[in-house]
Design a protein around this motif. Structure first.
Motif, PDB file in Angstrom:
ATOM      1  N   VAL A 327      12.117  -4.252   5.245  1.00  0.00           N
ATOM      2  CA  VAL A 327      11.141  -5.347   5.112  1.00  0.00           C
ATOM      3  C   VAL A 327      10.932  -5.614   3.623  1.00  0.00           C
ATOM      4  N   VAL A 328      11.111  -6.853   3.223  1.00  0.00           N
ATOM      5  CA  VAL A 328      10.861  -7.251   1.830  1.00  0.00           C
ATOM      6  C   VAL A 328       9.494  -7.926   1.784  1.00  0.00           C
ATOM      7  N   SER A 329       8.590  -7.310   1.047  1.00  0.00           N
ATOM      8  CA  SER A 329       7.213  -7.833   0.996  1.00  0.00           C
ATOM      9  C   SER A 329       6.526  -7.261  -0.238  1.00  0.00           C
ATOM     10  N   PRO A 330       5.432  -7.888  -0.686  1.00  0.00           N
ATOM     11  CA  PRO A 330       4.764  -7.390  -1.889  1.00  0.00           C
ATOM     12  C   PRO A 330       3.770  -6.263  -1.608  1.00  0.00           C
ATOM     13  N   LYS A 331       3.581  -5.434  -2.630  1.00  0.00           N
ATOM     14  CA  LYS A 331       2.468  -4.471  -2.583  1.00  0.00           C
ATOM     15  C   LYS A 331       1.825  -4.445  -3.967  1.00  0.00           C
ATOM     16  N   SER A 332       0.645  -3.855  -4.045  1.00  0.00           N
ATOM     17  CA  SER A 332      -0.047  -3.781  -5.328  1.00  0.00           C
ATOM     18  C   SER A 332       0.813  -2.958  -6.298  1.00  0.00           C
ATOM     19  N   GLY A 333       1.033  -3.508  -7.500  1.00  0.00           N
ATOM     20  CA  GLY A 333       1.982  -2.889  -8.421  1.00  0.00           C
ATOM     21  C   GLY A 333       1.335  -1.903  -9.384  1.00  0.00           C
ATOM     22  N   VAL A 334       1.988  -1.722 -10.533  1.00  0.00           N
ATOM     23  CA  VAL A 334       1.493  -0.772 -11.545  1.00  0.00           C
ATOM     24  C   VAL A 334       0.093  -1.209 -12.004  1.00  0.00           C
ATOM     25  N   ASP A 335      -0.053  -2.500 -12.280  1.00  0.00           N
ATOM     26  CA  ASP A 335      -1.401  -3.047 -12.525  1.00  0.00           C
ATOM     27  C   ASP A 335      -2.032  -3.242 -11.158  1.00  0.00           C
ATOM     28  N   PRO A 336      -3.192  -2.663 -10.885  1.00  0.00           N
ATOM     29  CA  PRO A 336      -3.791  -2.862  -9.566  1.00  0.00           C
ATOM     30  C   PRO A 336      -3.991  -4.349  -9.268  1.00  0.00           C
ATOM     31  N   TRP A 337      -3.629  -4.770  -8.081  1.00  0.00           N
ATOM     32  CA  TRP A 337      -3.744  -6.139  -7.572  1.00  0.00           C
ATOM     33  C   TRP A 337      -2.743  -7.108  -8.189  1.00  0.00           C
ATOM     34  N   ASN A 338      -1.760  -6.577  -8.930  1.00  0.00           N
ATOM     35  CA  ASN A 338      -0.659  -7.422  -9.404  1.00  0.00           C
ATOM     36  C   ASN A 338       0.509  -7.200  -8.444  1.00  0.00           C
ATOM     37  N   PRO A 339       0.849  -8.183  -7.605  1.00  0.00           N
ATOM     38  CA  PRO A 339       1.843  -7.930  -6.547  1.00  0.00           C
ATOM     39  C   PRO A 339       3.244  -7.676  -7.087  1.00  0.00           C
ATOM     40  N   GLU A 340       3.901  -6.758  -6.421  1.00  0.00           N
ATOM     41  CA  GLU A 340       5.261  -6.371  -6.817  1.00  0.00           C
ATOM     42  C   GLU A 340       6.082  -6.321  -5.527  1.00  0.00           C
ATOM     43  N   PRO A 341       7.177  -7.064  -5.431  1.00  0.00           N
ATOM     44  CA  PRO A 341       7.947  -7.004  -4.181  1.00  0.00           C
ATOM     45  C   PRO A 341       8.672  -5.674  -4.030  1.00  0.00           C
ATOM     46  N   TYR A 358      -4.420 -11.169  -3.490  1.00  0.00           N
ATOM     47  CA  TYR A 358      -4.646 -12.592  -3.720  1.00  0.00           C
ATOM     48  C   TYR A 358      -4.068 -13.043  -5.067  1.00  0.00           C
ATOM     49  N   SER A 359      -2.779 -12.817  -5.238  1.00  0.00           N
ATOM     50  CA  SER A 359      -2.044 -13.323  -6.396  1.00  0.00           C
ATOM     51  C   SER A 359      -0.616 -13.570  -5.939  1.00  0.00           C
ATOM     52  N   HIS A 360       0.040 -14.492  -6.606  1.00  0.00           N
ATOM     53  CA  HIS A 360       1.373 -14.860  -6.136  1.00  0.00           C
ATOM     54  C   HIS A 360       2.447 -13.846  -6.540  1.00  0.00           C
ATOM     55  N   SER A 361       3.277 -13.520  -5.565  1.00  0.00           N
ATOM     56  CA  SER A 361       4.392 -12.607  -5.799  1.00  0.00           C
ATOM     57  C   SER A 361       5.691 -13.410  -5.834  1.00  0.00           C
ATOM     58  N   VAL A 362       6.513 -13.158  -6.847  1.00  0.00           N
ATOM     59  CA  VAL A 362       7.814 -13.843  -6.933  1.00  0.00           C
ATOM     60  C   VAL A 362       8.813 -12.978  -6.155  1.00  0.00           C
ATOM     61  N   THR A 363       8.840 -13.161  -4.850  1.00  0.00           N
ATOM     62  CA  THR A 363       9.576 -12.235  -3.980  1.00  0.00           C
ATOM     63  C   THR A 363      11.021 -12.668  -3.715  1.00  0.00           C
ATOM     64  N   ILE A 364      11.289 -13.976  -3.746  1.00  0.00           N
ATOM     65  CA  ILE A 364      12.628 -14.446  -3.335  1.00  0.00           C
ATOM     66  C   ILE A 364      13.759 -13.928  -4.251  1.00  0.00           C
ATOM     67  N   PRO A 365      13.604 -13.936  -5.576  1.00  0.00           N
ATOM     68  CA  PRO A 365      14.692 -13.374  -6.396  1.00  0.00           C
ATOM     69  C   PRO A 365      14.905 -11.874  -6.117  1.00  0.00           C
ATOM     70  N   PHE A 366      13.826 -11.158  -5.819  1.00  0.00           N
ATOM     71  CA  PHE A 366      13.944  -9.735  -5.471  1.00  0.00           C
ATOM     72  C   PHE A 366      14.751  -9.582  -4.180  1.00  0.00           C
ATOM     73  N   LEU A 367      14.456 -10.432  -3.205  1.00  0.00           N
ATOM     74  CA  LEU A 367      15.186 -10.412  -1.932  1.00  0.00           C
ATOM     75  C   LEU A 367      16.681 -10.635  -2.172  1.00  0.00           C
ATOM     76  N   LYS A 368      16.995 -11.604  -3.020  1.00  0.00           N
ATOM     77  CA  LYS A 368      18.410 -11.896  -3.304  1.00  0.00           C
ATOM     78  C   LYS A 368      19.088 -10.671  -3.940  1.00  0.00           C
ATOM     79  N   ARG A 369      18.375 -10.029  -4.894  1.00  0.00           N
ATOM     80  CA  ARG A 369      18.967  -8.839  -5.547  1.00  0.00           C
ATOM     81  C   ARG A 369      19.234  -7.754  -4.511  1.00  0.00           C
ATOM     82  N   GLU A 370      18.284  -7.518  -3.612  1.00  0.00           N
ATOM     83  CA  GLU A 370      18.468  -6.472  -2.585  1.00  0.00           C
ATOM     84  C   GLU A 370      19.601  -6.847  -1.631  1.00  0.00           C
TER      85      GLU A 370
END
Ligand SMILES: Cc1cc2nc3c(=O)[nH]c(=O)nc-3n(C[C@H](O)[C@H](O)[C@H](O)COP(=O)(O)OP(=O)(O)OC[C@H]3O[C@@H](n4cnc5c(N)ncnc54)[C@H](O)[C@@H]3O)c2cc1C
Length: 373
Positions: A327-341, A358-370
């Motif tokens: 599953v490709v989806s965002p989670k809270s990243g190194v900075d809390p509440w900064n989404p990371e796919p 509640y912040s935008h995650s740039v998930t599509i390029p990550f999906l392509k890399r995976e």
């Protein structure tokens, strides 16, 4: 080897992915074949992380790391702090921070997804689940049958789809008005007029310079990252929520413009391509095969979930049963509440993605890399 990944995103991410999927053969974007399921979240608006942080930390003096959950309920943003207190303010105060591209988005209920999920329409700690395609419905029904979720038809819930329709209508009316105003000032919003495929012809022959003037500088870009993912030269990159050219385009390449969801978006043609004929068309909700209220049966998934934990519970079922490879989806990243796919390959990792950021995650390029590893 083709993977079978689920993708979780907000409506504009799903619009982007569907457009790439529709024209993947034509535009040589085979990586999108790894997407076996698209889960869309209801969304009224979104924030860039830097803006969301400025809102919470600068305007309200609360450190993001001190908040364990954010909710948007009844016109308010609520931050549940780790010390048990809450930060609560009207949603209107966040409006100046909303991304400009969100103000011309017409999709609330992720109408092109296989399954759409949101809070609106269901009681607290339940999720509203709209099954739109056969494969989406099969996953939902399997999760219910195998005891991953508890589900009931939405008609048993008051006020059910009424609220989804109301919010869809409000979003469309407000944002069409904004698009009209922008058009009068010379910054036409391209995607809102396209229904069929014939309109796509006008997007032929346009390149990144045109994308910059027609979409990015026009304030319609939603930083989905499609331009980055589809660029055959790898020379487009989304930096701070803005696509930038970091190399030299191939002569005559028009992929970033043609596949952007904010140039032409042939909504009806895409629905015809991806939805079965018996998917009912319901104004304000979109095409569907059934609408339900659902919640996770596993206590931990329910507790960590944003609403009913239905997204993580349904996808946990699909991973456990070998119906999906990840599953490709965002989670809270190194900075809390900064989404990371992230790519979750089992339910333990997937559980770490529970809850809404509640912040935008740039998930599509990550999906392509995976997908192309
Ligand atoms: C920006 C945003 C605005 C929203 N606005 C509304 C709204 O106005 N009304 C409404 O009813 N619902 C809205 N939602 C959806 C709602 O917050 C829940 O995500 C949805 O109800 C699913 O809850 P759940 O408990 O079933 O999900 P869970 O089981 O908790 O799973 C949450 C899933 O969401 C994914 N996710 C978290 N943050 C993001 C993100 N920023 N972008 C993409 N995916 C993400 C996680 O990776 C996970 O897969 C919004 C969601 C987002 C991201």
């Amino acid at each position: 080897m083709t993977n079978r990944y689920a993708f979780v995103g907000v409506p504009c991410d799903i619009e982007a992915l569907r457009k790439v999927e529709a024209y993947s053969s034509l535009r040589n974007q085979n990586w999108v074949g790894d997407v076996a399921l698209q889960v869309g979240l209801f969304c009224r608006e979104n924030w860039a992380f830097t803006c969301f942080r400025a809102l919470i930390e600068d305007d309200f003096g609360v450190k993001l790391e001190d908040v364990k959950k954010f909710d948007i309920k009844k016109g308010k943003i609520i931050g549940h702090k780790k010390d048990g207190s809450t930060l609560e303010f009207p949603l209107g105060k966040s409006r100046p921070y909303v991304r400009v591209g969100c103000h011309v988005c017409l999709d609330f209920a992720a109408e092109l997804a296989d399954i759409s999920v949101g809070a609106v329409g269901s009681p607290a700690n339940w999720s509203t689940v709209i099954c739109r395609t056969k494969k989406g419905k099969e996953i939902f029904e399997g999760a219910a049958r195998e005891g991953y979720i508890e589900a009931k038809p939405i008609e048993e819930v008051k006020p059910g789809t009424m609220l989804v329709k109301k919010l869809t209508e409000e979003k469309r009316t407000e944002n069409l008005e904004e698009a009209k105003k922008r058009g009068e000032k010379g910054a036409s919003v391209l995607h809102i007029k396209t229904l069929g495929q014939s309109e796509l012809a006008k997007d032929e022959g346009k390149n990144f310079d045109d994308l910059t003037s027609d979409v990015i500088d026009a304030g319609a870009c939603i930083a989905c990252g499609t331009c980055e993912a589809v660029c055959p030269e790898g020379c487009v990159k989304v930096v701070d929520q803005r696509p930038e050219l970091t190399g030299k385009c191939k002569d005559d390449c028009t992929d970033c413009y043609f596949l952007c969801p904010r140039t032409s978006l042939p909504q009806i043609a895409l629905e015809d391509m991806f939805f079965e004929e018996d998917a009912k068309r319901e104004t304000g909700v979109g095409r569907h095969l059934g609408i339900y209220a659902a919640r996770a049966k596993d206590e931990g998934t329910l507790e960590k979930g944003q609403d009913g934990g239905a997204v993580v519970a349904m996808l946990s079922y699909a991973l456990d049963k070998g119906l999906l490879d990840g599953v490709v989806s965002p989670k809270s990243g190194v900075d809390p509440w900064n989404p990371e796919p992230v790519l979750s390959k089992n339910k333990e990792d997937l559980k770490k993605t529970s809850g809404t950021i509640y912040s935008h995650s740039v998930t599509i390029p990550f999906l392509k890399r995976e997908a192309t590893k």
